[in-house]
Design a protein around this motif. Sequence first.
Motif, PDB file in Angstrom:
ATOM      1  N   TYR A  25       0.831  -1.200   0.000  1.00  0.00           N
ATOM      2  CA  TYR A  25       0.000   0.000   0.000  1.00  0.00           C
ATOM      3  C   TYR A  25       0.863   1.246   0.000  1.00  0.00           C
ATOM      4  O   TYR A  25       2.036   1.204   0.357  1.00  0.00           O
ATOM      5  CB  TYR A  25      -0.908  -0.004   1.231  1.00  0.00           C
ATOM      6  CG  TYR A  25      -1.912  -1.135   1.228  1.00  0.00           C
ATOM      7  CD1 TYR A  25      -3.152  -0.982   0.641  1.00  0.00           C
ATOM      8  CD2 TYR A  25      -1.605  -2.368   1.792  1.00  0.00           C
ATOM      9  CE1 TYR A  25      -4.074  -2.020   0.631  1.00  0.00           C
ATOM     10  CE2 TYR A  25      -2.519  -3.409   1.786  1.00  0.00           C
ATOM     11  CZ  TYR A  25      -3.744  -3.230   1.205  1.00  0.00           C
ATOM     12  OH  TYR A  25      -4.642  -4.262   1.186  1.00  0.00           O
ATOM     13  N   GLN A  26       0.261   2.348  -0.374  1.00  0.00           N
ATOM     14  CA  GLN A  26       0.973   3.629  -0.410  1.00  0.00           C
ATOM     15  C   GLN A  26       1.418   4.006   1.000  1.00  0.00           C
ATOM     16  O   GLN A  26       0.680   3.834   1.969  1.00  0.00           O
ATOM     17  CB  GLN A  26       0.061   4.713  -0.975  1.00  0.00           C
ATOM     18  CG  GLN A  26       0.738   6.055  -1.112  1.00  0.00           C
ATOM     19  CD  GLN A  26      -0.143   7.043  -1.858  1.00  0.00           C
ATOM     20  OE1 GLN A  26      -1.100   6.667  -2.509  1.00  0.00           O
ATOM     21  NE2 GLN A  26       0.195   8.297  -1.738  1.00  0.00           N
ATOM     22  N   ALA A  27       2.616   4.526   1.117  1.00  0.00           N
ATOM     23  CA  ALA A  27       3.149   4.947   2.413  1.00  0.00           C
ATOM     24  C   ALA A  27       2.368   6.157   2.919  1.00  0.00           C
ATOM     25  O   ALA A  27       1.937   7.004   2.140  1.00  0.00           O
ATOM     26  CB  ALA A  27       4.634   5.290   2.284  1.00  0.00           C
ATOM     27  N   GLU A  28       2.183   6.198   4.246  1.00  0.00           N
ATOM     28  CA  GLU A  28       1.472   7.304   4.887  1.00  0.00           C
ATOM     29  C   GLU A  28       2.293   7.803   6.068  1.00  0.00           C
ATOM     30  O   GLU A  28       3.059   7.051   6.654  1.00  0.00           O
ATOM     31  CB  GLU A  28       0.118   6.828   5.412  1.00  0.00           C
ATOM     32  CG  GLU A  28      -0.782   6.235   4.382  1.00  0.00           C
ATOM     33  CD  GLU A  28      -2.041   5.650   5.016  1.00  0.00           C
ATOM     34  OE1 GLU A  28      -2.019   5.312   6.218  1.00  0.00           O
ATOM     35  OE2 GLU A  28      -3.043   5.531   4.300  1.00  0.00           O
ATOM     36  N   GLN A  34       6.732   7.650   8.966  1.00  0.00           N
ATOM     37  CA  GLN A  34       6.255   7.044   7.732  1.00  0.00           C
ATOM     38  C   GLN A  34       5.934   5.578   7.979  1.00  0.00           C
ATOM     39  O   GLN A  34       6.748   4.846   8.533  1.00  0.00           O
ATOM     40  CB  GLN A  34       7.291   7.169   6.623  1.00  0.00           C
ATOM     41  CG  GLN A  34       6.777   6.674   5.292  1.00  0.00           C
ATOM     42  CD  GLN A  34       7.691   7.030   4.155  1.00  0.00           C
ATOM     43  OE1 GLN A  34       8.398   8.027   4.215  1.00  0.00           O
ATOM     44  NE2 GLN A  34       7.696   6.230   3.121  1.00  0.00           N
ATOM     45  N   GLN A  36       3.980   1.978   6.190  1.00  0.00           N
ATOM     46  CA  GLN A  36       3.556   1.363   4.936  1.00  0.00           C
ATOM     47  C   GLN A  36       3.004  -0.024   5.227  1.00  0.00           C
ATOM     48  O   GLN A  36       3.665  -0.833   5.875  1.00  0.00           O
ATOM     49  CB  GLN A  36       4.716   1.270   3.955  1.00  0.00           C
ATOM     50  CG  GLN A  36       4.285   0.863   2.572  1.00  0.00           C
ATOM     51  CD  GLN A  36       5.339   1.199   1.554  1.00  0.00           C
ATOM     52  OE1 GLN A  36       6.495   1.410   1.881  1.00  0.00           O
ATOM     53  NE2 GLN A  36       4.940   1.253   0.307  1.00  0.00           N
ATOM     54  N   PRO A  52       2.104  -2.081  10.414  1.00  0.00           N
ATOM     55  CA  PRO A  52       3.025  -0.973  10.109  1.00  0.00           C
ATOM     56  C   PRO A  52       4.105  -0.792  11.178  1.00  0.00           C
ATOM     57  O   PRO A  52       5.195  -0.367  10.867  1.00  0.00           O
ATOM     58  CB  PRO A  52       2.120   0.258  10.067  1.00  0.00           C
ATOM     59  CG  PRO A  52       0.761  -0.272   9.835  1.00  0.00           C
ATOM     60  CD  PRO A  52       0.721  -1.647  10.439  1.00  0.00           C
TER      61      PRO A  52
END
Length: 59
Positions: A25-28, A34, A36, A52
Motif C-alpha cells: 500500500y501507499q506509504a502514509e 512514515q 507502509q 506498520p
Amino acid sequence: MKKHTEISTINPELIREFVDKIIVYQAEKVDGKQEQRIKIYYNCIGAIEIEPNAKMQTS
C-alpha cells in the motif's frame, strides 16, 4: 513444505513456491513517522498482513 523447514534466506524460488501475491500500500505519515502496510497472500494459507509498526530486517 517439508524441504523448507529451516529457511535462513528468501530467494526467488521460495517466493514463487509459497507466495501467491504481495500487495504494498501507499506509504502514509502517522504521528510524524512514515508507515507502509504490506499484505502477503500465501499459497494454501491465505493473507497475512504485516503491521506498520512491525520491525523488519533488511539486508
